[in-house]
Every structure is written in structure tokens, then in C-alpha cells.
Motif scaffolding. Structure first.
Motif, PDB file in Angstrom:
ATOM      1  N   ILE A  90       1.098  -1.072   0.319  1.00  0.00           N
ATOM      2  CA  ILE A  90       0.113  -0.058   0.044  1.00  0.00           C
ATOM      3  C   ILE A  90       0.665   1.286  -0.034  1.00  0.00           C
ATOM      4  O   ILE A  90       0.376   2.311  -0.969  1.00  0.00           O
ATOM      5  CB  ILE A  90      -1.093  -0.205   1.213  1.00  0.00           C
ATOM      6  N   GLY A  91       2.170   0.995   0.938  1.00  0.00           N
ATOM      7  CA  GLY A  91       2.892   2.416   1.630  1.00  0.00           C
ATOM      8  C   GLY A  91       3.102   2.763  -0.619  1.00  0.00           C
ATOM      9  O   GLY A  91       3.260   3.927  -0.906  1.00  0.00           O
ATOM     10  N   VAL A  92       4.048   1.527  -0.621  1.00  0.00           N
ATOM     11  CA  VAL A  92       4.464   1.420  -2.042  1.00  0.00           C
ATOM     12  C   VAL A  92       3.859   2.215  -3.223  1.00  0.00           C
ATOM     13  O   VAL A  92       3.706   3.411  -4.253  1.00  0.00           O
ATOM     14  CB  VAL A  92       5.564   0.226  -3.111  1.00  0.00           C
ATOM     15  N   LEU A  93       2.385   1.671  -3.185  1.00  0.00           N
ATOM     16  CA  LEU A  93       1.282   2.232  -4.017  1.00  0.00           C
ATOM     17  C   LEU A  93       0.466   3.763  -4.375  1.00  0.00           C
ATOM     18  O   LEU A  93       0.753   4.310  -5.344  1.00  0.00           O
ATOM     19  CB  LEU A  93       0.223   1.277  -4.152  1.00  0.00           C
ATOM     20  N   LEU A  94       1.039   3.905  -2.892  1.00  0.00           N
ATOM     21  CA  LEU A  94       0.469   5.698  -2.934  1.00  0.00           C
ATOM     22  C   LEU A  94       1.716   6.341  -3.321  1.00  0.00           C
ATOM     23  O   LEU A  94       1.208   7.272  -3.624  1.00  0.00           O
ATOM     24  CB  LEU A  94       0.102   5.379  -1.266  1.00  0.00           C
ATOM     25  N   LEU A  95       3.306   5.964  -2.737  1.00  0.00           N
ATOM     26  CA  LEU A  95       3.868   6.799  -3.123  1.00  0.00           C
ATOM     27  C   LEU A  95       3.668   7.131  -4.765  1.00  0.00           C
ATOM     28  O   LEU A  95       3.959   7.555  -5.525  1.00  0.00           O
ATOM     29  CB  LEU A  95       5.185   6.301  -2.552  1.00  0.00           C
ATOM     30  N   LEU A  96       3.573   5.642  -5.679  1.00  0.00           N
ATOM     31  CA  LEU A  96       3.685   5.678  -6.537  1.00  0.00           C
ATOM     32  C   LEU A  96       2.817   6.423  -7.884  1.00  0.00           C
ATOM     33  O   LEU A  96       2.946   7.886  -8.576  1.00  0.00           O
ATOM     34  CB  LEU A  96       3.547   4.502  -7.234  1.00  0.00           C
ATOM     35  N   ALA A  97       0.926   6.808  -7.281  1.00  0.00           N
ATOM     36  CA  ALA A  97       0.222   6.995  -7.293  1.00  0.00           C
ATOM     37  C   ALA A  97       0.332   8.920  -6.917  1.00  0.00           C
ATOM     38  O   ALA A  97       0.305  10.083  -7.877  1.00  0.00           O
ATOM     39  CB  ALA A  97      -1.108   7.572  -6.367  1.00  0.00           C
ATOM     40  N   LEU A  98       1.413   9.296  -5.721  1.00  0.00           N
ATOM     41  CA  LEU A  98       1.515  10.331  -5.380  1.00  0.00           C
ATOM     42  C   LEU A  98       2.787  11.259  -6.364  1.00  0.00           C
ATOM     43  O   LEU A  98       3.097  12.688  -7.246  1.00  0.00           O
ATOM     44  CB  LEU A  98       1.688  11.020  -4.073  1.00  0.00           C
ATOM     45  N   ILE A  99       3.639  10.183  -6.997  1.00  0.00           N
ATOM     46  CA  ILE A  99       4.722  11.161  -8.119  1.00  0.00           C
ATOM     47  C   ILE A  99       4.368  11.269  -9.307  1.00  0.00           C
ATOM     48  O   ILE A  99       5.200  11.526  -9.843  1.00  0.00           O
ATOM     49  CB  ILE A  99       6.239  10.504  -7.622  1.00  0.00           C
ATOM     50  N   PHE A 100       3.172  10.543  -9.648  1.00  0.00           N
ATOM     51  CA  PHE A 100       2.497  10.120 -11.296  1.00  0.00           C
ATOM     52  C   PHE A 100       2.897  11.645 -11.975  1.00  0.00           C
ATOM     53  O   PHE A 100       3.376  11.258 -13.204  1.00  0.00           O
ATOM     54  CB  PHE A 100       1.343   9.349 -10.932  1.00  0.00           C
ATOM     55  N   PRO A 101       1.863  12.490 -10.963  1.00  0.00           N
ATOM     56  CA  PRO A 101       1.775  13.693 -12.197  1.00  0.00           C
ATOM     57  C   PRO A 101       2.908  13.941 -11.825  1.00  0.00           C
ATOM     58  O   PRO A 101       2.800  14.094 -13.823  1.00  0.00           O
ATOM     59  CB  PRO A 101       0.556  14.701 -10.947  1.00  0.00           C
ATOM     60  N   MET A 102       4.660  14.146 -11.654  1.00  0.00           N
ATOM     61  CA  MET A 102       5.178  14.298 -11.921  1.00  0.00           C
ATOM     62  C   MET A 102       6.075  14.590 -13.029  1.00  0.00           C
ATOM     63  O   MET A 102       7.214  14.578 -13.840  1.00  0.00           O
ATOM     64  CB  MET A 102       7.119  14.745 -11.009  1.00  0.00           C
ATOM     65  N   VAL A 103       5.290  12.634 -13.713  1.00  0.00           N
ATOM     66  CA  VAL A 103       6.244  12.373 -14.717  1.00  0.00           C
ATOM     67  C   VAL A 103       4.791  11.919 -15.690  1.00  0.00           C
ATOM     68  O   VAL A 103       5.450  11.245 -16.745  1.00  0.00           O
ATOM     69  CB  VAL A 103       7.324  10.367 -14.695  1.00  0.00           C
ATOM     70  N   SER A 104       4.274  12.149 -15.722  1.00  0.00           N
ATOM     71  CA  SER A 104       2.921  11.584 -16.707  1.00  0.00           C
ATOM     72  C   SER A 104       2.889  13.264 -17.970  1.00  0.00           C
ATOM     73  O   SER A 104       2.904  13.951 -17.587  1.00  0.00           O
ATOM     74  CB  SER A 104       1.957  11.558 -16.343  1.00  0.00           C
ATOM     75  N   ASN A 105       2.289  13.577 -19.123  1.00  0.00           N
ATOM     76  CA  ASN A 105       1.805  14.135 -19.597  1.00  0.00           C
ATOM     77  C   ASN A 105       0.032  14.167 -19.527  1.00  0.00           C
ATOM     78  O   ASN A 105      -0.643  12.897 -19.270  1.00  0.00           O
ATOM     79  CB  ASN A 105       2.526  13.953 -21.245  1.00  0.00           C
ATOM     80  N   PRO A 106      -0.026  14.967 -20.183  1.00  0.00           N
ATOM     81  CA  PRO A 106      -1.856  15.386 -19.901  1.00  0.00           C
ATOM     82  C   PRO A 106      -2.890  14.285 -20.679  1.00  0.00           C
ATOM     83  O   PRO A 106      -3.742  14.368 -19.970  1.00  0.00           O
ATOM     84  CB  PRO A 106      -1.990  16.922 -20.858  1.00  0.00           C
ATOM     85  N   ARG A 107      -2.696  13.648 -21.569  1.00  0.00           N
ATOM     86  CA  ARG A 107      -2.982  12.648 -22.052  1.00  0.00           C
ATOM     87  C   ARG A 107      -2.997  11.723 -21.162  1.00  0.00           C
ATOM     88  O   ARG A 107      -4.053  11.432 -20.890  1.00  0.00           O
ATOM     89  CB  ARG A 107      -2.190  12.154 -23.242  1.00  0.00           C
ATOM     90  N   VAL A 108      -1.946  10.796 -20.392  1.00  0.00           N
ATOM     91  CA  VAL A 108      -2.081  10.333 -19.650  1.00  0.00           C
ATOM     92  C   VAL A 108      -2.884  10.359 -18.089  1.00  0.00           C
ATOM     93  O   VAL A 108      -3.840   9.775 -18.064  1.00  0.00           O
ATOM     94  CB  VAL A 108      -0.571   9.503 -19.745  1.00  0.00           C
ATOM     95  N   MET A 109      -2.445  11.631 -17.920  1.00  0.00           N
ATOM     96  CA  MET A 109      -2.981  12.491 -16.717  1.00  0.00           C
ATOM     97  C   MET A 109      -4.593  12.604 -17.549  1.00  0.00           C
ATOM     98  O   MET A 109      -5.722  11.918 -16.598  1.00  0.00           O
ATOM     99  CB  MET A 109      -2.930  13.590 -16.426  1.00  0.00           C
ATOM    100  N   ASN A 110      -5.659  12.222 -18.481  1.00  0.00           N
ATOM    101  CA  ASN A 110      -6.750  12.286 -18.296  1.00  0.00           C
ATOM    102  C   ASN A 110      -7.183  10.724 -18.106  1.00  0.00           C
ATOM    103  O   ASN A 110      -8.233  10.322 -18.106  1.00  0.00           O
ATOM    104  CB  ASN A 110      -7.030  12.485 -20.138  1.00  0.00           C
ATOM    105  N   PHE A 111      -6.394  10.192 -19.398  1.00  0.00           N
ATOM    106  CA  PHE A 111      -7.232   8.222 -18.795  1.00  0.00           C
ATOM    107  C   PHE A 111      -6.946   7.939 -17.444  1.00  0.00           C
ATOM    108  O   PHE A 111      -7.058   7.659 -16.778  1.00  0.00           O
ATOM    109  CB  PHE A 111      -5.457   7.687 -19.090  1.00  0.00           C
ATOM    110  N   ALA A 112      -5.714   8.743 -17.040  1.00  0.00           N
ATOM    111  CA  ALA A 112      -5.404   7.994 -15.147  1.00  0.00           C
ATOM    112  C   ALA A 112      -7.066   8.810 -14.359  1.00  0.00           C
ATOM    113  O   ALA A 112      -7.530   8.072 -13.996  1.00  0.00           O
ATOM    114  CB  ALA A 112      -4.415   9.117 -14.744  1.00  0.00           C
ATOM    115  N   ILE A 113      -7.274  10.308 -14.788  1.00  0.00           N
ATOM    116  CA  ILE A 113      -8.413  10.349 -13.943  1.00  0.00           C
ATOM    117  C   ILE A 113      -9.803   9.880 -14.321  1.00  0.00           C
ATOM    118  O   ILE A 113     -10.283   9.551 -13.465  1.00  0.00           O
ATOM    119  CB  ILE A 113      -8.647  12.347 -14.657  1.00  0.00           C
ATOM    120  N   LEU A 114     -10.312   9.448 -15.523  1.00  0.00           N
ATOM    121  CA  LEU A 114     -10.933   8.617 -16.109  1.00  0.00           C
ATOM    122  C   LEU A 114     -11.025   7.053 -15.168  1.00  0.00           C
ATOM    123  O   LEU A 114     -12.092   6.361 -14.690  1.00  0.00           O
ATOM    124  CB  LEU A 114     -11.098   7.987 -17.871  1.00  0.00           C
TER     125      LEU A 114
END
Lengths: 331, 289
Positions: free
Chosen positions: A19-43
Motif C-alpha cells: 500500500i505504501g509503495v502504491l501510494l508513493l507511486l500515485a503521488l509522484i505519478f503527475p510529475m512524470v506524466s503528460n496531459p494525455r496520460v493524466m486524462n486517462f488516469a482521472i477517467l
């Protein structure tokens, strides 16, 4: 017996680390993604929230609920209409949507819990269809019918509008809250009663479990979570129309749950993300989506009835301890 | 007065339509206590086959009706033997079996949708458009055909299920599968037969209903929900009760549409369901178990 206890403690440790690793990944995800991937993530994450809501009803109580689209619509239209008519702030609207979703679901569930199994599934489906036609045709003057309502972008402070990243973190927070809720519910008296209802209703009643009360509670929790998901999604999309709540939207959460693993929190999240980004991933193949959904549903029910996560857990994680009461597989 | 009569007739017609859909559930429900979700898709297949062969190819009507019943039966047998039966065999709970019929629905709808590109397919009135007049009563030949078909199918099904050995076998399989197997009823074959009957009725219903609504690959589901609610309102499990519930529901929606406002159809149906559940959960004609 001893081995089982130590195994359990082990797996708890592993769960915490995971759970800790997943939360960390979720938190740093926006810093490494682009807007298109962000759209997918929100959906995908909104889908995961919807699926978690359904998991309480279907996974824990064993009652299929085809009303997810209706709950989603209630939340979305509540936000849109409040904003349009009263210009109240978003936080207030979201709270109102959650309460309104809960109240409507409570009213509906008071009668619908007289139905069980298939009949409850079709009753909730009728509820969702009623919501759909009322926003698309019945109350056209309020809801704008098929044209929908446009929402203003969310202003955070000093006229800065909220970015996708803000919504992403908001949705992750809500998702985490829903996961925590599902987790504690599973471990509590209420959750155990719900699982017992799924297992054997007569036995549950003989233990003094008030079945109707717990079914109502499950439906209301489902409704509140669905309404919150709908509210956030609509504000992010900046537009609401009945198109979001078409017939298919009632089936996708059920499908997600089957794919991930019924009654399984991690399964609900994974399945929800996978199924809800699937149509956006298949660019140019949109026409195939109904067929593909059908094939996925049949294949999983026939060959992987525990779902992806349930199957993985069974094989590699819990090593033979059946922890997830999986109603679909009839275990 | 004229409005009243017109509304009553329209209500009766809609009601019979709901009743016909509700009737189509019965065989599978009676044989295995499972509500077959794919009924909507099978009805849509009936409409689509009718569109392909009766309207486009202009084949003679009796042959057309045969095809309209036969192709959904083939689809239903496919869903039954490849999707539903394997789960029943492995002792999955009924709700999972229902879910897999939903999967079958999505496959059928998706495939037909690809063939029609998810657009409307226009079906026309097979029996002409000149209304049959009788005093103030005017009824479209299409509705007259639905009425006749419903009565014939309803009575036929009632006789079959109550008076013939096979039909009693279907009911026995649904009431207590274990006992039925014990007295020599072949469960698998009985369920197959029930699926065939259901699919045949549904195919014909879809073919007859299609011209009255916009038909597309996704038309089935809302119709099925209304038919199902009609069956709950009437009292589930009995063919005549579905008809009674359907007529009650049809009259209600048509009177509301005619006298007060249009556009509330589904909401009314849902409110009617809530009322019946609140005050008479066994349905109008049902008896408490």
C-alpha cells in the motif's frame, strides 16, 4: 494452524508495504506524466471509485446493483444545478451531492430491498433508467435535456483555476478514503454481517442480522460514493449531459468488479481503472467496445471467476488461505 | 370522451406489449428461477431478422415469422449451452448465471451493432397502416396483430405449462431441481427447451414491436426492464399475471402522457414499481408464498 497465523502476519506486513509503495507511486505519478496520460488516469480512477462503491453492494452483500449510472447522474446534476442556480462553492456542492445521493438512495432502497437477487438488479436498473429519462426528457427545463449544462472551471484561490493535477490528487484522496472505508467495513461487525448475508441469508437472519437494514446501508453507501464520483467527474469535465449515464454506464462497474475480483478491494480498483480507460484506449475501435465488453465478461466468468486480483492472491499471495469471500465463484 | 377512448386504447395496446415481453421471461424463469438478461438482445435479433428478410428481401410472411422465431432460438441455444450451462454445471449461484447472460447480451448487441453501425434500422408496418375502425375505437393493425399474438402465446403457454407433461416438467425443474431429477426429468434438456420457448416468444415479440419504436442494436434493454416490471407488478411467475401487470402499467403511463405530461414514462414505471413493492409486494395477482 500455527503456520497459518504466521502466514497471516506476514501477509499483513506485505500488504502494508504494498500500500505504501502504491501510494508513493500515485503521488509522484503527475510529475512524470503528460496531459494525455493524466486524462486517462482521472477517467480510470473515477471508474475505480464507482467500482468500489458497487463492491460494497455486490462484493459484500452479494446483491447486484445496476444503478451506478443513476447515482453518478444524481451527483453530477446536483453539482451542476446548485452551481447554476445558487452559485455556491464547489466544496459545499460536493457535500450536498453526497447527502442528496444518500437520501435519494435511502428512499429508493426502503422499497427496493424487498427484492433480492435478479429482481433487485432489475429494480435498480429501472431506477437508473428513471433518472436517465427524467434528466433527458422529463425535467428538460432544468437540466437542458440532451444539451446538458456547462460548468465553470473550479477557481481555487486568486483566480487560479484548478488543473488536472489538482483533480488527480482530489480523486486519489477520495479513492484512498473509499478504500479505507471498504477495508474497515470488511473488518467491522457491519461488514461481517454483510458478508454473511451474501453467504446465506437465512443463516444471517437466524443470527439476528437485520438483513433489510444492512442491504439499505450498502445501497446508501453505494449511492453516496457514486454521487461523489459523479460530482467530481462532472466538475472536471466542465460539462454534464445525459450521455454520461447511458445504459452502458450501469454495466461497466459490474464488469469492472468481475474483471478485478468480486469482493476484493484491490480488484475493484484495478478492474475499475482497466475497464474505464479501455474505450478511450481503443481509438478507432469504439464500435467494438460493446462486443469487447461482452467477451471480457463471459471469458472472466467462465475461466477466471475470481477476477485478476483474486486469482493472483489465491496463487501467490495468500498461498491457499481463502480470505476473500467470493460470491461469484460460489465459494 | 374521444381523448378518453383513444388513451384507453393506447394504454391497452402498450400494456399488451409489456405483457408480451413479460411473458417471454416466464419459461426460463419457470425452468431455472433465472431471469434471462439476454431476452432484450434476442428480441432485438427478432426485429433485426425481420428487417433483413421481411422488409428488405420481401420473403413471404409465414416463412418470415418462422425465421424471426428460429434465429433467436439458435442464438439462445448458443448462449445457454456455451455460457449459462457451464456455470450451472459448476454450481455457480444464480446471480452469476444472470451476469453471464448479460455478457451474452453484450456480445449479441455488439455484433449486431457492428453490422448496423449502431444506427437505427427502419422497419415498417407489416400489416399496413389503415387503422381498423369500430365506432370510436380505432386500432392500428400492428397493435391488433400484437394483441392476437399475445393472446395466442399466453393461452398456449398457459396450457403447455399446466396441462402437458413437458410443461409440468419445466415447472418441476424450477421448483426443485433435485426432486425433478429424481423423478426422471432431464434437467439439461428441460432448461434447453425452456430457453427455446422463451427465445421464440421473444423473437416474435421483437419483430412485432420493432415498427412501433426506433429500433437499433441497443433497443432491447429498456423494453425488457419495462416488461419485467410489468411482470413484478402483475405477480411474477404466472403468464396471465404478466399480462394484467402490463395492462395496468400501460394504462397508467398512457393516461399520464395523455392528460398531464409526456416524457415521464420511465419515472412513472419506476414509481409504480415502488408503490406495488410498498403495498402489495406479491403483485396484483400474486399470492404470498
Amino acid at each position: 494452524m500455527n503456520k497459518r497465523v504466521s502466514n497471516d502476519a506476514d501477509s499483513r506486513m506485505r500488504t502494508l508495504v504494498l500500500i505504501g509503495v502504491l501510494l508513493l507511486l500515485a503521488l509522484i505519478f503527475p510529475m512524470v506524466s503528460n496531459p494525455r496520460v493524466m486524462n486517462f488516469a482521472i477517467l480510470g480512477l473515477v471508474g475505480a471509485i464507482l467500482t468500489l462503491g458497487l463492491n460494497i453492494c455486490f462484493g459484500y452483500c452479494g446483491q447486484i446493483n445496476f444503478g451506478s449510472g443513476g447515482f453518478f447522474a444524481i451527483g453530477g446534476y446536483c453539482i451542476a444545478l446548485l452551481e447554476e442556480s445558487l452559485h455556491t462553492p464547489f466544496v459545499f456542492n460536493l457535500l450536498a451531492a453526497a447527502i442528496f445521493g444518500g437520501v435519494i438512495t435511502l428512499l429508493m432502497s426502503m422499497f427496493l430491498v424487498r427484492l433480492r437477487g435478479h429482481s433487485l438488479a432489475l429494480g435498480t436498473f429501472a431506477f437508473s433508467l428513471a433518472i436517465y429519462t427524467s434528466v433527458a426528457k422529463g425535467f428538460k427545463s432544468f437540466t437542458g435535456g440532451e444539451d446538458g449544462i456547462r460548468l465553470a472551471p473550479l477557481v481555487l484561490w486568486h483566480e487560479t483555476t484548478a488543473s488536472d493535477t489538482f483533480y488527480y490528487y482530489l480523486i486519489v484522496a477520495v479513492l484512498a478514503a473509499c478504500c479505507w472505508l471498504s477495508w474497515t467495513l470488511r473488518r467491522s461487525r457491519v461488514g461481517r454481517a454483510m458478508l454473511e448475508i451474501a453467504q446465506n441469508e437465512v443463516a444471517a437472519a437466524s443470527f439476528g442480522v437485520d438483513i433489510n437494514k444492512y442491504l439499505r446501508l450498502a445501497l446508501v453507501l453505494n449511492g453516496v460514493i457514486g454521487a461523489v464520483a459523479g460530482g467530481i467527474f462532472v466538475k472536471w469535465a466542465g460539462w454534464i449531459s445525459p450521455e454520461y449515464f447511458n445504459i452502458m454506464s450501469n454495466f461497466t462497474p459490474v464488469l469492472s468488479l468481475v474483471v478485478g475480483g468480486v469482493g476484493n478491494i484491490a480488484g475493484a480498483v484495478v478492474g475499475g481503472i482497466f475497464i474505464h480507460i479501455l474505450p478511450t484506449l481503443m481509438i478507432g475501435l469504439a464500435e467494438f467496445s460493446t462486443l469487447i465488453y461482452g467477451v471480457i465478461l463471459c471469458v472472466f466468468l467462465l475461466f477466471l471467476p475470481r477476477g485478476i486480483i483474486g486469482e493472483l492472491q489465491q496463487r501467490y499471495y495468500n498461498r491457499g488461505i481463502i480470505r476473500n469471500v467470493n460470491k461469484v465463484a460460489g465459494e | 370522451m374521444e381523448l378518453f377512448i383513444v388513451t384507453t386504447i393506447a394504454g391497452l395496446c402498450t400494456g399488451i406489449l409489456y405483457g408480451l415481453v413479460g411473458l417471454s421471461f416466464m419459461a426460463v424463469y419457470n425452468a431455472s428461477k433465472i431471469i434471462n438478461f439476454s431476452q432484450g438482445a434476442l428480441g432485438m435479433m427478432g426485429a433485426f431478422v425481420g428487417y433483413l428478410f421481411v422488409f428488405n428481401e420481401k420473403i413471404p410472411l409465414p416463412l418470415g415469422i418462422l425465421l424471426v422465431a428460429a434465429i433467436p432460438i439458435v442464438c439462445a441455444l448458443g448462449i445457454n449451452s456455451f455460457l449459462a450451462e457451464p456455470l450451472v454445471k459448476r454450481n455457480f449461484p444464480p446471480i452469476t448465471v444472470m451476469l453471464i447472460t448479460l455478457g451474452g447480451t453484450l456480445i449479441l448487441e455488439g455484433a449486431t451493432g457492428l453490422a448496423t453501425r449502431f444506427s437505427w434500422f427502419k422497419t415498417s408496418f407489416v400489416f399496413g397502416r389503415t387503422p381498423l375502425k369500430w365506432g370510436l375505437v380505432r386500432i392500428s393493425p400492428q397493435y391488433a396483430a400484437i394483441l392476437i399474438a399475445t393472446i395466442v402465446l399466453c393461452v398456449g403457454y398457459w396450457v403447455f405449462v399446466n396441462r402437458t407433461k413437458m410443461g409440468l416438467g419445466i415447472r418441476a425443474a424450477g421448483t426443485d431441481a433435485y426432486m425433478a431429477a429424481l423423478v426422471g426429468i432431464k434437467l439439461r434438456r428441460t432448461r434447453m427447451l425452456a430457453w427455446c420457448i422463451s427465445a421464440g416468444i421473444t423473437g416474435i415479440a421483437g419483430f412485432l414491436i420493432a415498427p412501433l419504436m426506433l429500433s437499433s442494436a441497443l433497443m432491447g434493454m429498456p423494453v425488457v426492464v419495462n416488461g419485467f416490471i410489468a411482470a413484478i407488478i402483475g405477480g411474477f411467475g404466472k403468464p396471465m399475471a404478466a399480462l394484467v401487470g402490463g395492462i395496468a402499467l400501460g394504462l397508467l403511463t398512457q393516461f399520464f402522457t395523455g392528460y398531464i405530461s409526456a416524457g415521464f414514462g420511465e419515472i412513472l414505471v419506476f414509481i409504480a414499481l415502488i408503490f406495488v413493492l410498498a403495498f402489495r409486494p406479491q403483485g396484483i395477482m400474486g399470492v404470498l408464498e
